[in-house]
Design a protein around this motif. Sequence first.
Motif, mmCIF file in Angstrom:
data_model
loop_
_atom_site.group_PDB
_atom_site.id
_atom_site.type_symbol
_atom_site.label_atom_id
_atom_site.label_comp_id
_atom_site.label_asym_id
_atom_site.label_seq_id
_atom_site.Cartn_x
_atom_site.Cartn_y
_atom_site.Cartn_z
ATOM 1 N N ARG A 1 2.022 -5.032 -8.549
ATOM 2 C CA ARG A 1 2.562 -5.758 -7.399
ATOM 3 C C ARG A 1 2.507 -4.907 -6.133
ATOM 4 N NH1 ARG A 1 4.949 -10.379 -7.022
ATOM 5 N NH2 ARG A 1 5.137 -10.553 -9.295
ATOM 6 N N GLU A 2 2.752 -3.609 -6.288
ATOM 7 C CA GLU A 2 2.690 -2.711 -5.131
ATOM 8 C C GLU A 2 1.251 -2.607 -4.600
ATOM 9 O OE1 GLU A 2 3.399 2.028 -4.223
ATOM 10 O OE2 GLU A 2 4.714 1.022 -5.662
ATOM 11 N N MET B 1 -1.050 -4.915 -4.958
ATOM 12 C CA MET B 1 -1.364 -6.218 -4.366
ATOM 13 C C MET B 1 -0.863 -6.279 -2.924
ATOM 14 S SD MET B 1 -0.321 -8.489 -7.725
ATOM 15 C CE MET B 1 -0.060 -9.994 -6.779
ATOM 16 N N THR B 2 0.345 -5.799 -2.698
ATOM 17 C CA THR B 2 0.925 -5.802 -1.347
ATOM 18 C C THR B 2 0.185 -4.837 -0.438
ATOM 19 O OG1 THR B 2 3.100 -6.328 -2.259
ATOM 20 C CG2 THR B 2 3.031 -5.421 -0.031
ATOM 21 N N ARG B 3 -0.103 -3.661 -0.957
ATOM 22 C CA ARG B 3 -0.780 -2.642 -0.141
ATOM 23 C C ARG B 3 -2.146 -3.105 0.326
ATOM 24 N NH1 ARG B 3 -2.885 3.144 -2.610
ATOM 25 N NH2 ARG B 3 -4.218 3.725 -0.840
ATOM 26 N N GLY C 1 -3.344 -6.332 0.126
ATOM 27 C CA GLY C 1 -3.386 -7.726 0.536
ATOM 28 C C GLY C 1 -4.293 -8.574 -0.317
ATOM 29 N N ARG D 1 -3.606 -10.562 -7.918
ATOM 30 C CA ARG D 1 -3.571 -9.792 -9.158
ATOM 31 C C ARG D 1 -4.958 -9.667 -9.809
ATOM 32 N NH1 ARG D 1 0.730 -11.540 -10.945
ATOM 33 N NH2 ARG D 1 2.039 -9.686 -10.915
#
Length: 237
Positions: free
Chosen positions: A41-42, A44-46, A48, A51
């Motif tokens: 998840r980290e 994915m956020t970093r 953009g 999954r």
Amino acid sequence: MFPTSNEPIRRRKLSDEVLDRLLEDIRGGALRPGDQLPPERELMTRFGVGRPAVREAMQSLASRGLITISHGERARVSEFSVTSMIDQFDTTARLLLSGSEENISHLIQARLFFETGMVRMAAARATPEDIAHLESLVDEMEQQQTGAAFIDCDMAFHHAIADMTGNPIFAATARGMLHWLKDYHAAIISFQGAEDVTLREHREIVHYLSGHDVEGAARAMGNHLTRASELYRQRLD
């Protein structure tokens, strides 16, 4: 005028972009051997991305041996070594050799060229401890009664000479070659009486190594491997 090209502009997969970023982290030292990678998840956020892109990039890193993925745990950066690099070729090498006498012959030829070069370096660098170790391996070979144990000692003898070069790339490559040729190697020394010939040839190699005779050691190793190759070819005929 600017040159023109008919090559289409290709859009890169998101997973390739994630892969490149993670490779930069590993090469740059932000992620070191033994470190855990951030959670999915980290990442994915970093980056953009979704999954699937993260997982595909992680699988690509794992297939290259750069990270280890264990069930229920976060992926870790692998310990890097020349041996681990050579190990990555193992499956491909075995597929190339299976059912292809031509590829086996090419590898036999490569091993002959490689080991005669290594034994020259070993002869120049040999220490009394090196020679004592080789002699103990030959003595152990002589005491073995089973084919498998004899083969293990035989391989250890060649590994020890590779280690004597002081070059870890040579040592790892030599181990890889001999490992891939193990089935062919076993076929050679299973001939009745071949054990005695192998022992005699090994003792001759040790004799030249102990005297720092570079050319003699190369000649003895060349004769040893050539004789073994001829036995293998005779068995095929």
